[in-house]
Scaffold this active site. Structure first.
Site, PDB file in Angstrom:
ATOM      1  NE  ARG A 128      -1.310 -13.363  -6.075  1.00 53.66           N
ATOM      2  CZ  ARG A 128      -2.198 -14.127  -6.687  1.00 53.66           C
ATOM      3  NH1 ARG A 128      -3.420 -14.256  -6.144  1.00 53.66           N
ATOM      4  NH2 ARG A 128      -1.898 -14.758  -7.796  1.00 53.66           N
ATOM      5  CG  LEU A 184       5.820  -8.921 -17.878  1.00 56.73           C
ATOM      6  CD1 LEU A 184       6.014  -7.617 -18.628  1.00 56.73           C
ATOM      7  CD2 LEU A 184       4.496  -8.912 -17.105  1.00 56.73           C
ATOM      8  CD  GLU A 230       8.265   8.903  13.027  1.00 54.51           C
ATOM      9  OE1 GLU A 230       9.318   9.114  12.409  1.00 54.51           O
ATOM     10  OE2 GLU A 230       7.175   8.629  12.460  1.00 54.51           O
ATOM     11  CB  CYS A 258       7.572  12.449  12.567  1.00 52.18           C
ATOM     12  SG  CYS A 258       6.102  11.726  11.798  1.00 52.18           S
ATOM     13  CB  SER A 305       0.151 -24.782 -14.600  1.00 58.58           C
ATOM     14  OG  SER A 305      -1.014 -23.965 -14.550  1.00 58.58           O
TER      15      SER A 305
END
Length: 370
Positions: free
Chosen positions: A189, A306, A57, A89, A173
């Site tokens: 990313r 993971l 703002e 703001c 890979s």
């Protein structure tokens, strides 16, 4: 003004807000457009600046100057009403002479949560709430997740063959997906606060985990490795560049003192995480610790164990899956480890958000059904 015009201006504000993703945490990424309704023209634009200030703002008001008086402000999140590192703001909009404020979403931050709207209304400003609220919530899902749950939004990024393999049986890979898909991953990313990988991925791949798109080299996020036993070599790319782009390691607190000191001497930040009941790292605690450090958007890039541990714990919010038109076969490395699912109804459910064609490859983005 019409609903269609309000939505048109809000979409512009949302586009501005996107510029802050990955740069403003723990603050929300906010966009603001100031419009002279009589002329139907934009007189000021702003978005949250790096490190969260100035706010959107204030930026838009500064660009609008005297033209802000009597204008309408379109803002993607309720204007703040508290004094922090910047003045409220809501008060800035009042002081600028704004006559109408159109907002996408109420701010759930306990310091705001309706107080911004109330301040504006008390000053005689017409307030409209809820314009493109769904789109605004999706854009700021990281901020909203951290406020409601104390942890970052977790998005999992996978890249595989059509049969869900990330490497051949030899471990080869590079590259399963093409250049356009890899460039898109680098852009992702740049729009996140931190990237996380498991220790096996960090050891085997020895990745940089940086954003290497032209012009975005300074947008590399924090790099995080879940490495309970500090197996990551001190000679790895991540450790050697820790002074250039921050590296955090989630690890058990009982590691060898000399080993811990060696990492810290290299500039690596060690974050102690206890083990869960099964002896593995308690990822709920790990994510809460990342939330305490201001991370709102966490992208997990592997490995399979993971990712599966996060899915089993119900800690994944979004899935971005790149697929190449290749078949590797059952002897290749799977994108996911076992989830311990006995019946199909136990499988995690997903809602398709978007499908993109990237040359020969595709990117499917999903949100997780709760």
């Amino acid at each position: 003004m019409t609903v269609a015009f309000d939505e048109q201006m809000m979409r512009i504000a949302l586009g501005l807000a996107e510029r802050g993703l990955g740069r403003v945490a723990p603050n929300p990424a906010v966009g603001c457009v100031i419009v002279d309704e009589a002329a139907g023209t934009i007189v000021g634009r702003g978005w949250t600046q790096p490190s969260g200030r100035p706010h959107a703002e204030a930026e838009a008001i500064a660009r609008a100057g005297a033209a802000a008086k009597g204008a309408t402000a379109y803002v993607t999140l309720e204007p703040c009403a508290h004094t922090g590192k910047t003045p409220p703001c809501a008060q800035a909009l009042i002081d600028a002479g704004i006559s109408r404020v159109v907002s996408a979403l109420r701010d759930p931050d306990p310091r705001v949560v309706g107080a911004g709207y109330a301040m504006l209304a008390d000053a005689g400003i017409d307030v409209v709430d809820g314009v493109l609220a769904t789109e605004a919530a999706l854009l700021n899902e990281g901020f909203l997740t951290r406020v409601s749950s104390g942890r970052p939004m977790v998005s999992v990024k996978l890249a595989s063959s059509l049969d869900g393999r990330t490497a051949t049986h030899t471990g080869h890979s590079q590259w399963i997906t093409g250049e356009r898909a890899r460039n898109r991953a680098h852009l992702m990313r740049a729009r996140t606060d931190a990237i996380m990988v498991g220790s096996a991925t960090a050891i085997v791949d020895d990745p940089d985990l940086t954003c290497r798109l032209p012009g975005l080299g300074d947008r590399s996020p924090r790099r995080i490795v879940a490495d309970g036993r500090l197996r990551l070599p001190l000679t790895s790319k991540l450790v050697r560049t820790a002074h250039e782009v921050p590296v955090w390691i989630l690890t058990f607190p009982d590691g060898e003192a000399a080993r811990r000191q060696a990492f810290e001497d290299c500039g690596v930040v060690l974050i102690d995480v206890p083990a869960g009941p099964d002896g593995t790292m308690d990822m709920s605690v790990a994510l809460a610790l990342l939330g305490e450090r201001g991370v709102t958007r966490l992208m997990v890039e592997g490995g399979s164990r993971l990712v599966s541990s996060l899915m089993r714990a119900g800690l994944v919010d979004r899935l971005d899956w790149f697929q190449a038109p290749k078949i590797i076969g059952g002897d290749g490395y799977p994108a996911l480890a076992g989830l311990g699912i006995d019946t199909v109804d136990q499988a995690p459910g997903f809602e398709l958000l978007e499908v993109l064609s990237l040359g020969e490859d595709t990117l499917q983005s999903f949100s997780v059904k709760r």
